[in-house]
Write a protein that holds these residues in place. Structure first.
Motif, PDB file in Angstrom:
ATOM      1  N   VAL A 103      -1.957  12.716  56.102  1.00 42.85           N
ATOM      2  CA  VAL A 103      -2.718  13.940  56.355  1.00 42.85           C
ATOM      3  C   VAL A 103      -2.636  14.253  57.837  1.00 42.85           C
ATOM      4  O   VAL A 103      -2.894  13.377  58.675  1.00 42.85           O
ATOM      5  N   THR A 104      -2.290  15.474  58.136  1.00 45.42           N
ATOM      6  CA  THR A 104      -2.242  15.922  59.533  1.00 45.42           C
ATOM      7  C   THR A 104      -3.247  17.048  59.701  1.00 45.42           C
ATOM      8  O   THR A 104      -3.088  18.143  59.166  1.00 45.42           O
ATOM      9  N   ALA A 105      -4.311  16.746  60.433  1.00 45.53           N
ATOM     10  CA  ALA A 105      -5.344  17.754  60.677  1.00 45.53           C
ATOM     11  C   ALA A 105      -5.859  17.525  62.095  1.00 45.53           C
ATOM     12  O   ALA A 105      -6.920  16.952  62.314  1.00 45.53           O
ATOM     13  N   GLY A 106      -5.060  17.937  63.049  1.00 43.24           N
ATOM     14  CA  GLY A 106      -5.392  17.633  64.431  1.00 43.24           C
ATOM     15  C   GLY A 106      -4.831  16.273  64.806  1.00 43.24           C
ATOM     16  O   GLY A 106      -4.012  16.142  65.701  1.00 43.24           O
ATOM     17  N   VAL A 107      -5.296  15.268  64.101  1.00 46.51           N
ATOM     18  CA  VAL A 107      -4.728  13.926  64.214  1.00 46.51           C
ATOM     19  C   VAL A 107      -4.111  13.556  62.869  1.00 46.51           C
ATOM     20  O   VAL A 107      -4.436  14.149  61.851  1.00 46.51           O
ATOM     21  N   GLN A 108      -3.221  12.586  62.888  1.00 41.63           N
ATOM     22  CA  GLN A 108      -2.580  12.152  61.646  1.00 41.63           C
ATOM     23  C   GLN A 108      -3.269  10.886  61.151  1.00 41.63           C
ATOM     24  O   GLN A 108      -3.515   9.966  61.916  1.00 41.63           O
ATOM     25  N   TYR A 109      -3.575  10.875  59.835  1.00 41.14           N
ATOM     26  CA  TYR A 109      -4.148   9.675  59.240  1.00 41.14           C
ATOM     27  C   TYR A 109      -3.664   9.570  57.808  1.00 41.14           C
ATOM     28  O   TYR A 109      -2.970  10.460  57.296  1.00 41.14           O
ATOM     29  N   TYR A 110      -4.042   8.489  57.160  1.00 41.11           N
ATOM     30  CA  TYR A 110      -3.600   8.217  55.793  1.00 41.11           C
ATOM     31  C   TYR A 110      -4.817   7.964  54.925  1.00 41.11           C
ATOM     32  O   TYR A 110      -5.810   7.396  55.365  1.00 41.11           O
ATOM     33  N   ARG A 111      -4.696   8.394  53.680  1.00 45.66           N
ATOM     34  CA  ARG A 111      -5.778   8.133  52.727  1.00 45.66           C
ATOM     35  C   ARG A 111      -5.201   7.945  51.339  1.00 45.66           C
ATOM     36  O   ARG A 111      -4.090   8.386  51.036  1.00 45.66           O
ATOM     37  N   SER A 112      -5.977   7.247  50.496  1.00 42.29           N
ATOM     38  CA  SER A 112      -5.552   7.051  49.115  1.00 42.29           C
ATOM     39  C   SER A 112      -5.845   8.299  48.298  1.00 42.29           C
ATOM     40  O   SER A 112      -6.822   9.004  48.537  1.00 42.29           O
TER      41      SER A 112
END
Length: 126
Positions: A103-112
């Motif tokens: 997920v990229t929303a300002g910063v990039q992160y990961y989720r299940s």
């Protein structure tokens, strides 16, 4: 973010075979378990077969010896080979994938994210 597209359902006579396919696409980082569930008219959705990313499979007793689940990790695709079909196998078959998405929303992160396909109808005539 993730879509599952199924194909391969249809009408077949008892004793016949069908092969279902399900391809995942979207912002996928990885896919853990993939599998198939089914729902017959008037019944609850039930597990048919699942497969881990390492190829470990699990299937319902009712389909053991007749159905085989497999996957192609490079293509993010899971298959269900159904042989010796019976009228009681008639149902809508749903593909399922337990994914990790980017997920990229300002910063990039990961989720299940657990995703379901739209379902494909399998009808077995007697």
């Amino acid at each position: 973010q993730v879509q599952l597209v199924e194909s391969g359902g249809g009408l077949v006579q008892a004793g016949g075979s069908l092969r279902l396919s399900c391809a995942a696409s979207g912002s996928i980082f990885s896919i853990n378990d993939m599998g198939w569930y089914r729902q017959a008219p008037g019944k609850q959705r039930e597990l048919v077969a699942t497969i881990t990313s390492d190829g470990i499979t699990n299937s319902a007793d009712s389909v053991k010896g007749r159905f085989t689940v497999s996957r192609d990790n490079a293509k993010n695709t899971v298959y269900l080979q159904m042989n010796s079909l019976k009228p009681e196998d008639t149902a809508v078959y749903y593909c399922n994938a337990k994914t990790i998405v980017r997920v990229t929303a300002g910063v990039q992160y990961y989720r299940s994210l657990e995703v379901w396909g739209q379902g494909t109808l399998v009808t077995v005539s007697s």
